[in-house]
Design an enzyme around this catalytic site. Structure first.
Site, mmCIF file in Angstrom:
data_model
loop_
_atom_site.group_PDB
_atom_site.id
_atom_site.type_symbol
_atom_site.label_atom_id
_atom_site.label_comp_id
_atom_site.label_asym_id
_atom_site.label_seq_id
_atom_site.Cartn_x
_atom_site.Cartn_y
_atom_site.Cartn_z
ATOM 1 C CG HIS A 56 -5.226 -12.817 -34.624
ATOM 2 N ND1 HIS A 56 -5.606 -11.876 -33.616
ATOM 3 C CD2 HIS A 56 -4.916 -13.845 -33.613
ATOM 4 C CE1 HIS A 56 -5.178 -12.054 -32.395
ATOM 5 N NE2 HIS A 56 -4.680 -13.336 -32.354
ATOM 6 C CG HIS A 58 -5.041 -17.276 -32.349
ATOM 7 N ND1 HIS A 58 -3.997 -16.555 -31.943
ATOM 8 C CD2 HIS A 58 -4.841 -18.026 -33.493
ATOM 9 C CE1 HIS A 58 -2.988 -17.251 -32.782
ATOM 10 N NE2 HIS A 58 -3.522 -18.069 -33.371
ATOM 11 C CG ASP A 60 -7.606 -15.462 -27.384
ATOM 12 O OD1 ASP A 60 -7.248 -15.850 -28.419
ATOM 13 O OD2 ASP A 60 -6.826 -14.707 -26.778
ATOM 14 C CG HIS A 61 -8.018 -12.370 -30.241
ATOM 15 N ND1 HIS A 61 -7.587 -10.814 -30.154
ATOM 16 C CD2 HIS A 61 -7.161 -12.914 -29.671
ATOM 17 C CE1 HIS A 61 -6.544 -10.909 -29.754
ATOM 18 N NE2 HIS A 61 -6.227 -12.219 -29.199
ATOM 19 C CG HIS A 118 -0.130 -13.753 -32.993
ATOM 20 N ND1 HIS A 118 0.520 -14.334 -31.922
ATOM 21 C CD2 HIS A 118 -1.537 -13.922 -32.731
ATOM 22 C CE1 HIS A 118 -0.343 -14.903 -31.031
ATOM 23 N NE2 HIS A 118 -1.434 -14.650 -31.559
ATOM 24 C CG ASP A 137 -2.734 -11.524 -29.247
ATOM 25 O OD1 ASP A 137 -3.118 -10.940 -28.571
ATOM 26 O OD2 ASP A 137 -3.181 -12.894 -29.434
ATOM 27 C CG HIS A 175 -3.514 -11.035 -24.225
ATOM 28 N ND1 HIS A 175 -4.270 -12.135 -23.768
ATOM 29 C CD2 HIS A 175 -3.479 -11.294 -25.617
ATOM 30 C CE1 HIS A 175 -4.697 -12.814 -24.769
ATOM 31 N NE2 HIS A 175 -4.297 -12.417 -25.974
#
Length: 270
Positions: A56, A58, A60-61, A118, A137, A175
């Site tokens: 996805h 975001h 941090d990905h 998400h 996530d 995570h």
């Protein structure tokens, strides 16, 4: 003859896990939010990056993708796989539910599962031969992702899809949220003995500095309240803590409303 596949756990940021699948020479990386630890791991294990897979949009990905592509010392054409509906500019191979990703190097086949909730375009990758799931996530050890773009009904449907995978499927989520998730789960289901046992096991791992991920689908079905939303004990917990009306009959229960109540409870759980 190919080397057997191995997964490297690459910690990043405060609590992220980035994943590298490799065969001893070539590597595919999943959700490289930070290029630095990935490049270090590739160098340490003498691996050549051959593919990038994203779940996805975001940061941090996906934050390390451009640097990884720019540092392509082997001058390979590195495909970037990702969700077709999540607007990631670096994706060269957009994917939908039912698509199959064939990676000749490192030598793995992954099925694509749409798991909105998400984010609206979120996808997961399932390696049927290895029984490995990379779910970003969506599903966490003991919990699930927050609902930022989708609806509770979408997230519940996404988790139901993942729960139908074989019980021995290893779940590589993104995570290290496990102990907080399990503390919440124990509040929801204080009499769940499998959950109490799991908390002791996972806490021992953390005390030793070890990851609690991967988990397994079968374990999640026994201990994760978000996969147990239809269980009487979870519904009882929602009623006891006044998250749903105690007067609602079982026949009148709306599963997605209960799921929303559970997710909102977790959002505000200290």
């Amino acid at each position: 003859m190919k080397n057997s596949l191995t997964i490297l756990t690459v910690p990043a940021f405060q609590d992220n896990y980035l994943w590298i699948i490799h065969n001893g020479k070539y590597a595919a990386v999943i959700d490289p939010g930070d290029a630095t630890p990935i490049l270090h791991a590739l160098a340490q294990h003498k691996l050549i990056l051959s593919a990038i897979l994203l779940t996805h949009h975001h940061a941090d990905h996906i934050g390390g993708v451009k640097e990884l592509l720019a540092s392509n010392a082997a001058h390979l054409t590195i495909p970037v796989y990702g969700p077709a509906n999540d607007s990631i500019s670096s994706v060269t191979h957009p994917l939908h539910e039912g698509d199959t990703v064939h990676l000749p190097e490192p030598g793995i086949v992954l099925s694509v599962i749409d798991v909105p909730g998400h984010t609206l375009g979120h996808i997961a990758y399932f390696a049927a031969q290895e029984h490995w799931l990379f779910c970003g996530d969506t599903l966490f050890a003991g919990g699930c992702g927050r609902i930022f773009e989708g609806t509770p009904a979408q997230m519940l449907s996404s988790l139901d899809k993942l729960a139908r995978l074989p019980d021995d499927t290893a779940v590589y989520c993104a995570h290290e949220y496990t102990m907080g998730n399990l503390r919440f789960a124990a509040t929801v289901e204080p009499d769940n003995q499998q959950l109490a046992q799991r908390i002791a096991v996972e806490q021992a791992k953390r005390d030793r500095g070890q990851p609690t991920v991967p988990t397994q689908i079968g374990l999640e079905k026994l201990t994760n309240p978000f996969l147990r939303i239809r269980e009487p004990s979870v519904i009882a917990g929602l009623r006891k803590h006044q998250k749903i009306s105690p007067s609602t009959s079982d026949a009148a229960i709306d599963e997605s409303e209960n799921f929303y109540a559970l997710r909102e409870w977790k959002n505000n759980f200290a």
